[in-house]
Motif scaffolding. Structure first.
Motif, PDB file in Angstrom:
ATOM      1  N   ASP A 195      -6.532  45.298 -47.386  1.00 37.96           N
ATOM      2  CA  ASP A 195      -6.415  46.437 -46.464  1.00 37.96           C
ATOM      3  C   ASP A 195      -5.020  46.547 -45.853  1.00 37.96           C
ATOM      4  N   GLY A 196      -4.070  45.733 -46.331  1.00 40.11           N
ATOM      5  CA  GLY A 196      -2.696  45.841 -45.846  1.00 40.11           C
ATOM      6  C   GLY A 196      -2.389  44.999 -44.621  1.00 40.11           C
ATOM      7  N   SER A 197      -3.402  44.376 -44.044  1.00 42.08           N
ATOM      8  CA  SER A 197      -3.159  43.564 -42.848  1.00 42.08           C
ATOM      9  C   SER A 197      -2.648  42.180 -43.228  1.00 42.08           C
ATOM     10  N   GLN A 198      -1.947  41.542 -42.279  1.00 40.55           N
ATOM     11  CA  GLN A 198      -1.427  40.206 -42.516  1.00 40.55           C
ATOM     12  C   GLN A 198      -2.452  39.182 -42.041  1.00 40.55           C
ATOM     13  N   LYS A 199      -2.796  38.245 -42.897  1.00 44.80           N
ATOM     14  CA  LYS A 199      -3.862  37.314 -42.539  1.00 44.80           C
ATOM     15  C   LYS A 199      -3.457  35.853 -42.712  1.00 44.80           C
ATOM     16  N   SER A 200      -4.200  34.995 -42.031  1.00 46.03           N
ATOM     17  CA  SER A 200      -3.965  33.553 -42.118  1.00 46.03           C
ATOM     18  C   SER A 200      -4.588  32.978 -43.382  1.00 46.03           C
ATOM     19  N   LEU A 201      -3.979  31.902 -43.863  1.00 45.60           N
ATOM     20  CA  LEU A 201      -4.478  31.196 -45.045  1.00 45.60           C
ATOM     21  C   LEU A 201      -5.373  30.033 -44.636  1.00 45.60           C
ATOM     22  N   TYR A 202      -6.165  29.564 -45.564  1.00 44.20           N
ATOM     23  CA  TYR A 202      -6.984  28.372 -45.361  1.00 44.20           C
ATOM     24  C   TYR A 202      -6.521  27.305 -46.349  1.00 44.20           C
ATOM     25  N   ILE A 203      -6.118  26.160 -45.831  1.00 47.43           N
ATOM     26  CA  ILE A 203      -5.572  25.108 -46.703  1.00 47.43           C
ATOM     27  C   ILE A 203      -6.466  23.892 -46.756  1.00 47.43           C
ATOM     28  N   GLU A 236       3.103  18.340 -46.987  1.00 42.65           N
ATOM     29  CA  GLU A 236       2.508  19.625 -46.595  1.00 42.65           C
ATOM     30  C   GLU A 236       3.581  20.630 -46.180  1.00 42.65           C
ATOM     31  N   GLU A 237       4.472  20.222 -45.286  1.00 39.87           N
ATOM     32  CA  GLU A 237       5.461  21.155 -44.742  1.00 39.87           C
ATOM     33  C   GLU A 237       6.372  21.726 -45.827  1.00 39.87           C
ATOM     34  N   PRO A 238       7.019  20.880 -46.657  1.00 37.93           N
ATOM     35  CA  PRO A 238       7.901  21.474 -47.679  1.00 37.93           C
ATOM     36  C   PRO A 238       7.142  22.328 -48.689  1.00 37.93           C
ATOM     37  N   ILE A 239       5.889  22.006 -48.942  1.00 36.70           N
ATOM     38  CA  ILE A 239       5.125  22.827 -49.891  1.00 36.70           C
ATOM     39  C   ILE A 239       4.813  24.190 -49.290  1.00 36.70           C
ATOM     40  N   VAL A 240       4.420  24.219 -48.029  1.00 39.96           N
ATOM     41  CA  VAL A 240       4.176  25.514 -47.375  1.00 39.96           C
ATOM     42  C   VAL A 240       5.480  26.324 -47.348  1.00 39.96           C
ATOM     43  N   GLU A 241       6.585  25.666 -47.020  1.00 37.75           N
ATOM     44  CA  GLU A 241       7.887  26.349 -46.971  1.00 37.75           C
ATOM     45  C   GLU A 241       8.250  26.920 -48.350  1.00 37.75           C
ATOM     46  N   MET A 242       8.078  26.117 -49.384  1.00 36.48           N
ATOM     47  CA  MET A 242       8.386  26.552 -50.755  1.00 36.48           C
ATOM     48  C   MET A 242       7.531  27.747 -51.155  1.00 36.48           C
ATOM     49  N   LEU A 243       6.256  27.716 -50.738  1.00 40.94           N
ATOM     50  CA  LEU A 243       5.328  28.775 -51.159  1.00 40.94           C
ATOM     51  C   LEU A 243       5.679  30.140 -50.579  1.00 40.94           C
ATOM     52  N   LYS A 244       6.523  30.158 -49.538  1.00 40.71           N
ATOM     53  CA  LYS A 244       6.944  31.457 -48.995  1.00 40.71           C
ATOM     54  C   LYS A 244       7.614  32.314 -50.065  1.00 40.71           C
ATOM     55  N   ASN A 245       8.161  31.669 -51.103  1.00 40.24           N
ATOM     56  CA  ASN A 245       8.776  32.423 -52.196  1.00 40.24           C
ATOM     57  C   ASN A 245       7.769  33.068 -53.131  1.00 40.24           C
ATOM     58  N   TYR A 246       6.562  32.547 -53.154  1.00 40.93           N
ATOM     59  CA  TYR A 246       5.633  32.911 -54.234  1.00 40.93           C
ATOM     60  C   TYR A 246       4.323  33.511 -53.761  1.00 40.93           C
ATOM     61  N   LEU A 247       3.959  33.237 -52.522  1.00 35.69           N
ATOM     62  CA  LEU A 247       2.634  33.631 -52.065  1.00 35.69           C
ATOM     63  C   LEU A 247       2.774  34.750 -51.035  1.00 35.69           C
ATOM     64  N   HIS A 248       2.386  35.959 -51.437  1.00 29.06           N
ATOM     65  CA  HIS A 248       2.545  37.105 -50.545  1.00 29.06           C
ATOM     66  C   HIS A 248       1.239  37.862 -50.336  1.00 29.06           C
ATOM     67  N   SER A 249       0.455  37.959 -51.401  1.00 30.23           N
ATOM     68  CA  SER A 249      -0.657  38.904 -51.380  1.00 30.23           C
ATOM     69  C   SER A 249      -1.971  38.205 -51.711  1.00 30.23           C
ATOM     70  N   TYR A 250      -3.060  38.851 -51.345  1.00 26.78           N
ATOM     71  CA  TYR A 250      -4.384  38.334 -51.727  1.00 26.78           C
ATOM     72  C   TYR A 250      -4.474  38.153 -53.238  1.00 26.78           C
ATOM     73  N   LYS A 251      -3.673  38.941 -53.992  1.00 34.15           N
ATOM     74  CA  LYS A 251      -3.696  38.826 -55.452  1.00 34.15           C
ATOM     75  C   LYS A 251      -3.143  37.480 -55.923  1.00 34.15           C
ATOM     76  N   ASP A 252      -2.328  36.842 -55.074  1.00 38.95           N
ATOM     77  CA  ASP A 252      -1.727  35.558 -55.465  1.00 38.95           C
ATOM     78  C   ASP A 252      -2.668  34.383 -55.204  1.00 38.95           C
ATOM     79  N   LEU A 253      -3.807  34.647 -54.601  1.00 43.35           N
ATOM     80  CA  LEU A 253      -4.713  33.565 -54.210  1.00 43.35           C
ATOM     81  C   LEU A 253      -5.886  33.441 -55.182  1.00 43.35           C
ATOM     82  N   PRO A 254      -6.496  32.277 -55.326  1.00 41.73           N
ATOM     83  CA  PRO A 254      -6.108  31.026 -54.683  1.00 41.73           C
ATOM     84  C   PRO A 254      -4.897  30.394 -55.364  1.00 41.73           C
ATOM     85  N   VAL A 255      -4.251  29.477 -54.653  1.00 45.82           N
ATOM     86  CA  VAL A 255      -3.189  28.655 -55.224  1.00 45.82           C
ATOM     87  C   VAL A 255      -3.614  27.205 -55.079  1.00 45.82           C
ATOM     88  N   SER A 256      -3.462  26.429 -56.149  1.00 47.60           N
ATOM     89  CA  SER A 256      -3.676  24.985 -56.037  1.00 47.60           C
ATOM     90  C   SER A 256      -2.551  24.293 -56.774  1.00 47.60           C
TER      91      SER A 256
END
Lengths: 412, 412
Positions: free
Chosen positions: B282-290, B112-132
């Motif tokens: 809306d430009g706000s920073q939000k939490s993800l659901y995993i 879990e941890e290294p995958i979340v860390e790796m995803l910091k490179n790729y996951l920025h916006s609501y447009k990038d979601l969902p990711v599986s």
């Protein structure tokens, strides 16, 4: 695969400590992720390349009757103490760890010892010979430095094969057969023309071992090449090789290379040390003859990335590319592009379909960075002409083709 | 594959410390080799089973738009310190090791941890979601004891999948989709009828998580089964589940099971701790659901070996068997047997051809121990009748069939 469903993106930046060209390109294009120096994760595009390389190697090893298996990463001390190779003085790349009860374990950096130990269950008689087996193993090597991207890993994938025979002649024959299999592998991988069977130091059992060296500026080796005779030698054996091959030292040209494979004759020492023998037809107990044959799978991928890329990005040969075609849709052609995506796949062509709502320029730049062999572009203007734009990544050549002609061209 | 070219043999004996039925059978039949407790190598037949299981899982995960990748075994301390899970007090199954410069590393027991860390490179916006995304990883867990053969490994293969979403509802929908995908996996693996979606403890984010539990005497778990409603619950949540599901405790029957999969809702804690957020519309920073979704690949193989075997040996379901047919030749029918071997393969049937010069009884015993779905026997007597002997491993049913009928039967 639709780009909109791929979680990776091309990146502008790479980690500051990443100095190798292969890893810089592979990271920017979304093929690998750097966990730490010499330790890379393989993202979807990169994993497909790795699997393509493995499949080519697998087919060629199966064709010489080798059996695929998979040994373990965790290694027992007792097995490696039967030779001298448990010692950190003898082998300086061990990672070691411990069980809860404090038993020391090693992480497999090579697998000769455990394979010989395992074979004690199966190899008893001359009737069981020859035996050849191989694996794709994630090897762990505690390298002091790891600055060559995926060309020198602390954690990397290697194909290691071992063959066991009842005579030197039988081993020699299989060894030659393996050289031919390796040549087919590098040809199929698209680096055959620049890969040389290279005479190297042979150790206790034979005058020479053989390395497969690919011309590559980022390589860590130098070989001495006789272009006329298509022969190469390592510096360490240059005098013996010159004498043996009847060539002059002046004809040899030093070239920077990366070692993409190596094969050597182990003789009987390891099996003797570990107590693996076979019963001959006359009932006597005899020593075995072992050959050992490696191909650095991740290193080969690094060499291809390094060597075949250009200033716009990666350039994958068809046999290892993650997909054949990068499909770019421009403008409001959603239904037609979806249909084209389907038709290309029905024709047996693998496609990465850039279905994003992005500028054409951004899509073209990504296509070049990712480096699939062919780009196919569909737009309203092209549809009006009944044509598609077909671009060869390697040469940049562009043509307007009908779908039928395009499918035929890719199949050539 | 010809048995004469397979280096393994069936064995009479297993290591004295091997107490589990699955490993005893798999070792005797030549599928696995025990390196140490909880650490097994997969020999050619065993590797084919593993790959078949992986391919079924891969197809079902791809069908729900998950991307395959492969993370690394070597793990960085800094990544795991962002949560509390570097600590050996918090996680008691770490293997740790060190680089030459004394930097401490871990061996991945989960990702879990290294995958979340790796995803910091790729996951920025609501447009990038969902990711599986998912991987087949060789996990390392420093278990105190490992006595269940390949059902509980210190080194074992796991499919771990992670999905990230922009809302609880989106995660819930994907979670349900994954439950259905998992059901298809276990159905295809031949254990669907005995595998139950089981309510288990949910942790901080949801009332329940879900386990996939397969009825198995050698299992380490007990579930409480409502046969009428096809529902199962873990003891730890029995009171909540009874209330939630409107069933009576008396209707629940305790059954021994092995956990072959588990899925749970991580909520936002891990991404929040590690600083991975996304920018909403809306430009706000939000939490993800995993969500996190595991299948123990080697454990599933162990459960199948354990559960579907009989007193003669293994009994593989067709979808995971290393080959469909065990072909036995009796007497002097070399050319005819070779021809049959070829014809079966041309019909798309995979064949293990026992071409050894052995007694029929020895070949039949090996056929039963190895447990391929069908045995086909060819002999002079049978050839005279224009028939082949066709035996179903699971039922022992034997028929005399023409080649044509036999191929049709296998294709059914």
């Amino acid at each position: 695969m639709r780009v909109s469903k791929l979680f990776t993106k091309t990146l502008k930046n790479v980690p500051a400590d990443e100095v190798s060209k292969n890893a810089q390109l592979l990271i920017r294009a979304g093929f690998v992720y750097k966990e730490m120096a010499g330790v890379y994760a393989y993202l979807p595009l990169g994993l497909r390349v790795l699997e393509n390389i493995k499949q080519i190697v697998r087919e060629e090893m199966n064709a010489i009757d080798s059996n695929e298996l998979i040994m373990t990463t965790l290694q027992r001390r007792e097995v490696w103490e039967k030779t001298t190779r448990w010692s950190d003085e003898v082998v300086d790349v061990w990672f070691k760890t411990r069980l809860k009860d404090d038993t020391e374990l090693g992480l497999g950096w090579s697998h000769e010892e455990p394979i010989v130990e395992m074979l004690k269950n199966y190899l008893h008689s001359y009737k069981d010979l020859p035996v050849s087996l191989y694996q794709f193993q994630t090897k762990m090597r505690n390298e002091l430095r790891a600055k060559s991207g995926i060309m020198r890993g602390r954690e990397f994938v290697m194909k290691d094969m071992y063959s066991l025979h009842d005579s030197k002649e039988a081993l020699d024959a299989y060894y030659e057969k393996t050289i031919e299999a390796y040549k087919r592998v590098y040809d199929r991988l698209g680096i055959g023309d620049d890969t040389y069977v290279t005479f190297a130091s042979g150790g206790a059992f034979t005058k020479f071992s053989h390395e497969f060296q690919t011309i590559c500026d980022a390589g860590e080796d130098v070989i001495y090449l006789h272009r006329g005779k298509n022969i190469a030698v390592n510096e360490e054996v240059i005098d013996e090789a010159v004498a043996e091959l009847g060539i002059s030292r002046d004809e040899l040209e030093p070239v920077k290379t990366a070692e993409v494979g190596n094969i050597f004759n182990f003789g009987s020492q390891k099996t003797d040390e570990m107590g693996l023998y076979y019963t001959a037809q006359d009932g006597s107990q005899k020593s075995l003859y072992i050959g050992s044959y490696g191909i650095g799978i991740t290193r080969v991928m690094g060499v291809i990335a390094e060597k075949l890329s250009d200033d716009k990005g990666l350039v994958w040969p068809e046999a290892v590319a993650p997909y054949n075609v990068y499909l770019v849709s421009i403008g409001d052609v959603v239904a037609q592009a979806d249909d084209l995506y389907k038709k290309l796949q029905e024709a047996g062509i693998t496609v990465l379909f850039d279905d994003r709502n992005e500028r054409p320029g951004a899509k073209f730049a990504d296509a070049e960075l990712i480096g699939l062999p062919y780009r196919v572009t569909i737009s309203e203007r092209l549809l009006a002409e009944g044509k598609l734009e077909f671009t060869v990544r390697k040469t940049g050549e562009t043509e307007l083709l009908t779908l039928e002609d395009l499918i035929a061209r890719i199949g050539e």
